[in-house]
Design a protein around this motif. Structure first.
Motif, PDB file in Angstrom:
ATOM      1  N   ALA A  17       0.841  -1.206   0.000  1.00 17.47           N
ATOM      2  CA  ALA A  17       0.000   0.000   0.000  1.00 17.47           C
ATOM      3  C   ALA A  17       0.872   1.250   0.000  1.00 17.47           C
ATOM      4  CB  ALA A  17      -0.936  -0.006   1.202  1.00 17.47           C
ATOM      5  N   ASP A  18       1.935   1.244   0.798  1.00 17.75           N
ATOM      6  CA  ASP A  18       2.850   2.380   0.821  1.00 17.75           C
ATOM      7  C   ASP A  18       3.529   2.561  -0.533  1.00 17.75           C
ATOM      8  OD1 ASP A  18       2.251   2.940   3.462  1.00 17.75           O
ATOM      9  OD2 ASP A  18       4.054   1.956   4.252  1.00 17.75           O
ATOM     10  N   SER A  19       3.967   1.469  -1.136  1.00 11.60           N
ATOM     11  CA  SER A  19       4.611   1.543  -2.452  1.00 11.60           C
ATOM     12  C   SER A  19       3.644   2.072  -3.488  1.00 11.60           C
ATOM     13  CB  SER A  19       5.134   0.170  -2.877  1.00 11.60           C
ATOM     14  OG  SER A  19       6.191  -0.236  -2.044  1.00 11.60           O
ATOM     15  N   PHE A  20       2.402   1.611  -3.426  1.00 12.66           N
ATOM     16  CA  PHE A  20       1.394   2.090  -4.378  1.00 12.66           C
ATOM     17  C   PHE A  20       1.192   3.597  -4.238  1.00 12.66           C
ATOM     18  CE2 PHE A  20      -2.981   3.150  -5.492  1.00 12.66           C
ATOM     19  CZ  PHE A  20      -2.999   2.732  -6.813  1.00 12.66           C
ATOM     20  N   LYS A  21       1.122   4.085  -3.014  1.00 13.62           N
ATOM     21  CA  LYS A  21       0.959   5.530  -2.774  1.00 13.62           C
ATOM     22  C   LYS A  21       2.159   6.301  -3.318  1.00 13.62           C
ATOM     23  CE  LYS A  21      -1.805   5.085   1.407  1.00 13.62           C
ATOM     24  NZ  LYS A  21      -1.799   5.242   2.873  1.00 13.62           N
ATOM     25  N   ILE A  23       4.305   5.357  -5.702  1.00 12.65           N
ATOM     26  CA  ILE A  23       4.333   5.294  -7.161  1.00 12.65           C
ATOM     27  C   ILE A  23       3.264   6.221  -7.746  1.00 12.65           C
ATOM     28  CG2 ILE A  23       3.913   3.788  -9.162  1.00 12.65           C
ATOM     29  CD1 ILE A  23       5.238   1.515  -7.438  1.00 12.65           C
ATOM     30  N   SER A  24       2.099   6.227  -7.148  1.00  7.92           N
ATOM     31  CA  SER A  24       1.036   7.135  -7.606  1.00  7.92           C
ATOM     32  C   SER A  24       1.481   8.582  -7.497  1.00  7.92           C
ATOM     33  CB  SER A  24      -0.234   6.918  -6.791  1.00  7.92           C
ATOM     34  OG  SER A  24      -0.765   5.651  -7.040  1.00  7.92           O
ATOM     35  N   HIS A  25       2.161   8.911  -6.397  1.00  5.92           N
ATOM     36  CA  HIS A  25       2.667  10.271  -6.232  1.00  5.92           C
ATOM     37  C   HIS A  25       3.672  10.602  -7.344  1.00  5.92           C
ATOM     38  CE1 HIS A  25       4.241  13.947  -4.588  1.00  5.92           C
ATOM     39  NE2 HIS A  25       5.449  13.432  -4.761  1.00  5.92           N
ATOM     40  N   LEU A  26       4.588   9.682  -7.620  1.00  5.26           N
ATOM     41  CA  LEU A  26       5.598   9.935  -8.651  1.00  5.26           C
ATOM     42  C   LEU A  26       4.956  10.095 -10.036  1.00  5.26           C
ATOM     43  CD1 LEU A  26       8.443   7.531  -7.486  1.00  5.26           C
ATOM     44  CD2 LEU A  26       8.372  10.031  -7.290  1.00  5.26           C
ATOM     45  N   LEU A  27       3.938   9.299 -10.319  1.00  2.00           N
ATOM     46  CA  LEU A  27       3.238   9.442 -11.599  1.00  2.00           C
ATOM     47  C   LEU A  27       2.582  10.818 -11.699  1.00  2.00           C
ATOM     48  CD1 LEU A  27       1.674   5.876 -11.882  1.00  2.00           C
ATOM     49  CD2 LEU A  27       3.388   6.863 -13.415  1.00  2.00           C
ATOM     50  N   SER A  61       5.143  -4.696 -14.412  1.00  2.00           N
ATOM     51  CA  SER A  61       4.443  -4.722 -13.121  1.00  2.00           C
ATOM     52  C   SER A  61       4.804  -5.927 -12.252  1.00  2.00           C
ATOM     53  CB  SER A  61       2.929  -4.648 -13.323  1.00  2.00           C
ATOM     54  OG  SER A  61       2.479  -5.772 -14.050  1.00  2.00           O
ATOM     55  N   ASP A  62       5.086  -7.062 -12.857  1.00  2.00           N
ATOM     56  CA  ASP A  62       5.457  -8.242 -12.069  1.00  2.00           C
ATOM     57  C   ASP A  62       6.803  -8.081 -11.374  1.00  2.00           C
ATOM     58  OD1 ASP A  62       3.115  -9.499 -12.815  1.00  2.00           O
ATOM     59  OD2 ASP A  62       4.039 -10.701 -14.396  1.00  2.00           O
ATOM     60  N   ASP A  63       7.651  -7.195 -11.882  1.00  2.00           N
ATOM     61  CA  ASP A  63       8.981  -6.973 -11.313  1.00  2.00           C
ATOM     62  C   ASP A  63       9.013  -5.802 -10.328  1.00  2.00           C
ATOM     63  OD1 ASP A  63      10.171  -9.000 -12.952  1.00  2.00           O
ATOM     64  OD2 ASP A  63      10.114  -7.596 -14.622  1.00  2.00           O
ATOM     65  N   ILE A  64       7.925  -5.059 -10.245  1.00  2.00           N
ATOM     66  CA  ILE A  64       7.908  -3.833  -9.443  1.00  2.00           C
ATOM     67  C   ILE A  64       7.206  -4.064  -8.114  1.00  2.00           C
ATOM     68  CG2 ILE A  64       7.053  -1.457  -9.343  1.00  2.00           C
ATOM     69  CD1 ILE A  64       7.406  -1.382 -12.428  1.00  2.00           C
ATOM     70  N   GLU A  65       7.977  -3.914  -7.028  1.00  2.00           N
ATOM     71  CA  GLU A  65       7.420  -4.045  -5.679  1.00  2.00           C
ATOM     72  C   GLU A  65       7.555  -2.755  -4.882  1.00  2.00           C
ATOM     73  OE1 GLU A  65       8.892  -7.462  -3.599  1.00  2.00           O
ATOM     74  OE2 GLU A  65       8.557  -8.780  -5.318  1.00  2.00           O
ATOM     75  N   THR A  66       8.518  -1.922  -5.261  1.00  2.00           N
ATOM     76  CA  THR A  66       8.781  -0.692  -4.512  1.00  2.00           C
ATOM     77  C   THR A  66       8.815   0.498  -5.474  1.00  2.00           C
ATOM     78  OG1 THR A  66      11.185  -0.797  -4.812  1.00  2.00           O
ATOM     79  CG2 THR A  66      10.259  -1.976  -2.888  1.00  2.00           C
ATOM     80  N   ALA A  67       8.801   1.684  -4.906  1.00  2.00           N
ATOM     81  CA  ALA A  67       8.921   2.886  -5.733  1.00  2.00           C
ATOM     82  C   ALA A  67      10.272   2.921  -6.445  1.00  2.00           C
ATOM     83  CB  ALA A  67       8.722   4.131  -4.877  1.00  2.00           C
ATOM     84  N   GLU A  68      11.305   2.426  -5.782  1.00  2.00           N
ATOM     85  CA  GLU A  68      12.624   2.364  -6.420  1.00  2.00           C
ATOM     86  C   GLU A  68      12.607   1.421  -7.621  1.00  2.00           C
ATOM     87  OE1 GLU A  68      13.381   3.866  -2.302  1.00  2.00           O
ATOM     88  OE2 GLU A  68      12.164   2.254  -3.107  1.00  2.00           O
TER      89      GLU A  68
END
Length: 113
Positions: A17-21, A23-27, A61-68
């Motif tokens: 959930a934190d990563s999603f937030k 990534i959404s912020h960065l987008l 998307s399958d490789d992405i777990e964090t904002a980094e």
């Protein structure tokens, strides 16, 4: 044992959930920027860059777990040419998009505390 598995699952969901937030912020940051985003020698608006980055985000998307991970896979460089994406902001030196986004991620995380 079951509690340990449940806690691990909950921690993973919270991290997701934190990563999603983040990534959404960065987008949104890319979309709303006044800077231009250079990809393979051509400059694009933030909104145009967002479209390309979202396609790469979906693809990896399958490789992405964090904002980094998001920055590394979707917003750093062209997989075709190997050229780094650059960001041109008024009255500032040109920087690699990776560095630009990592600075914003750090700022976002600091403000979220």
């Amino acid at each position: 044992m079951k509690w340990m598995l449940l806690l691990t699952a909950l921690a993973s969901l919270n991290a997701s959930a934190d990563s999603f937030k983040e990534i959404s912020h960065l987008l949104n940051f890319v979309k709303s920027t006044d800077c231009s985003y250079e990809r393979n020698g051509k400059r694009h608006t933030g909104a145009e860059a967002l479209g390309h980055i979202k396609k790469k985000y979906d693809y990896f998307s399958d490789d992405i777990e964090t904002a980094e991970d998001f920055i590394q896979y979707a917003a750093t460089k062209s997989k075709m040419s190997g050229k780094y994406y650059l960001v041109h902001c008024p009255s500032q030196p040109t920087v690699k998009s990776q560095d630009w986004l990592l600075v914003e991620l750090k700022r976002y995380r600091s403000s979220a505390k």
